[in-house]
Write a protein that holds these residues in place. Structure first.
Motif, PDB file in Angstrom:
ATOM      1  N   GLU A 176       0.832  -1.206   0.000  1.00  0.00           N
ATOM      2  CA  GLU A 176       0.000   0.000   0.000  1.00  0.00           C
ATOM      3  C   GLU A 176       0.865   1.253   0.000  1.00  0.00           C
ATOM      4  OE1 GLU A 176      -2.524  -0.336   3.368  1.00  0.00           O
ATOM      5  OE2 GLU A 176      -3.630  -2.028   2.557  1.00  0.00           O
TER       6      GLU A 176
ATOM      7  N   TRP B 102       3.872   1.650  -1.333  1.00  0.00           N
ATOM      8  CA  TRP B 102       4.415   1.875  -2.674  1.00  0.00           C
ATOM      9  C   TRP B 102       3.322   2.268  -3.662  1.00  0.00           C
ATOM     10  CZ3 TRP B 102       9.110   3.134  -3.009  1.00  0.00           C
ATOM     11  CH2 TRP B 102      10.055   2.609  -2.117  1.00  0.00           C
ATOM     12  N   GLN B 103       2.111   1.738  -3.480  1.00  0.00           N
ATOM     13  CA  GLN B 103       1.011   2.142  -4.352  1.00  0.00           C
ATOM     14  C   GLN B 103       0.670   3.616  -4.140  1.00  0.00           C
ATOM     15  OE1 GLN B 103      -2.072  -0.669  -3.424  1.00  0.00           O
ATOM     16  NE2 GLN B 103      -1.437  -2.091  -5.028  1.00  0.00           N
ATOM     17  N   ASN B 104       0.701   4.072  -2.894  1.00  0.00           N
ATOM     18  CA  ASN B 104       0.435   5.484  -2.614  1.00  0.00           C
ATOM     19  C   ASN B 104       1.511   6.374  -3.219  1.00  0.00           C
ATOM     20  OD1 ASN B 104      -1.893   4.911  -1.207  1.00  0.00           O
ATOM     21  ND2 ASN B 104      -0.873   4.851   0.776  1.00  0.00           N
TER      22      ASN B 104
ATOM     23  N   SER C 291       0.993   6.415  -6.995  1.00  0.00           N
ATOM     24  CA  SER C 291      -0.165   7.237  -7.320  1.00  0.00           C
ATOM     25  C   SER C 291       0.174   8.722  -7.234  1.00  0.00           C
ATOM     26  CB  SER C 291      -1.317   6.903  -6.381  1.00  0.00           C
ATOM     27  OG  SER C 291      -2.391   7.787  -6.579  1.00  0.00           O
TER      28      SER C 291
END
Length: 112
Positions: free
Chosen positions: A4, A6-8, A11
Motif C-alpha cells: 500500500e 508503494w502504491q500510494n 499514485s
C-alpha cells in the motif's frame, strides 16, 4: 503494509507527472501562440522582445514536441477506436478520455 505504501507513492508520482505534463502542454500552446504573433509583428530577431523571445526559441522545440506527442497519442487512440468500431468491437478508451486525462484533469486536480 509496504504494498500500500508503494502504491500510494506511485499514485502521487503519477498525479505529479500528469500535472507537469498538463502545465507543459498549456504553456507550449501559449508560447507557440506568442511566438506566432511575434513573428508577424517583427520577423527579425533584432526587433523582438530580446531575452524573452530568445528563451522561447531555445525551448520551443521541446514544447512543440509535447504538443505533437499529445496530438499523436490522441490520434492513435482515435484510429484504434475507429478500427475496432469498424469490426464491431468496442474500444474502452476514447480520445476524449485521453485528452481529459492528460490535459484537463491534472489542472482541475491542482486547482482543488
Amino acid at each position: 503494509t509496504s504494498v500500500e505504501f508503494w502504491q500510494n507513492i506511485a499514485s502521487g508520482v503519477g498525479k505529479w507527472l500528469r500535472a507537469i505534463f498538463a502545465i507543459a502542454f498549456w504553456s507550449s500552446l501559449i508560447l507557440l501562440t506568442f511566438y506566432a504573433i511575434m513573428t508577424q509583428v517583427a520577423p527579425s530577431k533584432v526587433f523582438r522582445l530580446g531575452a524573452l523571445v530568445d528563451l522561447i526559441e531555445s525551448v520551443k522545440t521541446v514544447l512543440l514536441g509535447i504538443f505533437v506527442f499529445t496530438a499523436s497519442v490522441t490520434g492513435i487512440i482515435a484510429g484504434v477506436a475507429a478500427i475496432a468500431n469498424a469490426f464491431g468491437a468496442s474500444f474502452a478508451v476514447s480520445p476524449i478520455d485521453v485528452v481529459n486525462a492528460l490535459i484537463f484533469q491534472p489542472i482541475v486536480d491542482m486547482v482543488k
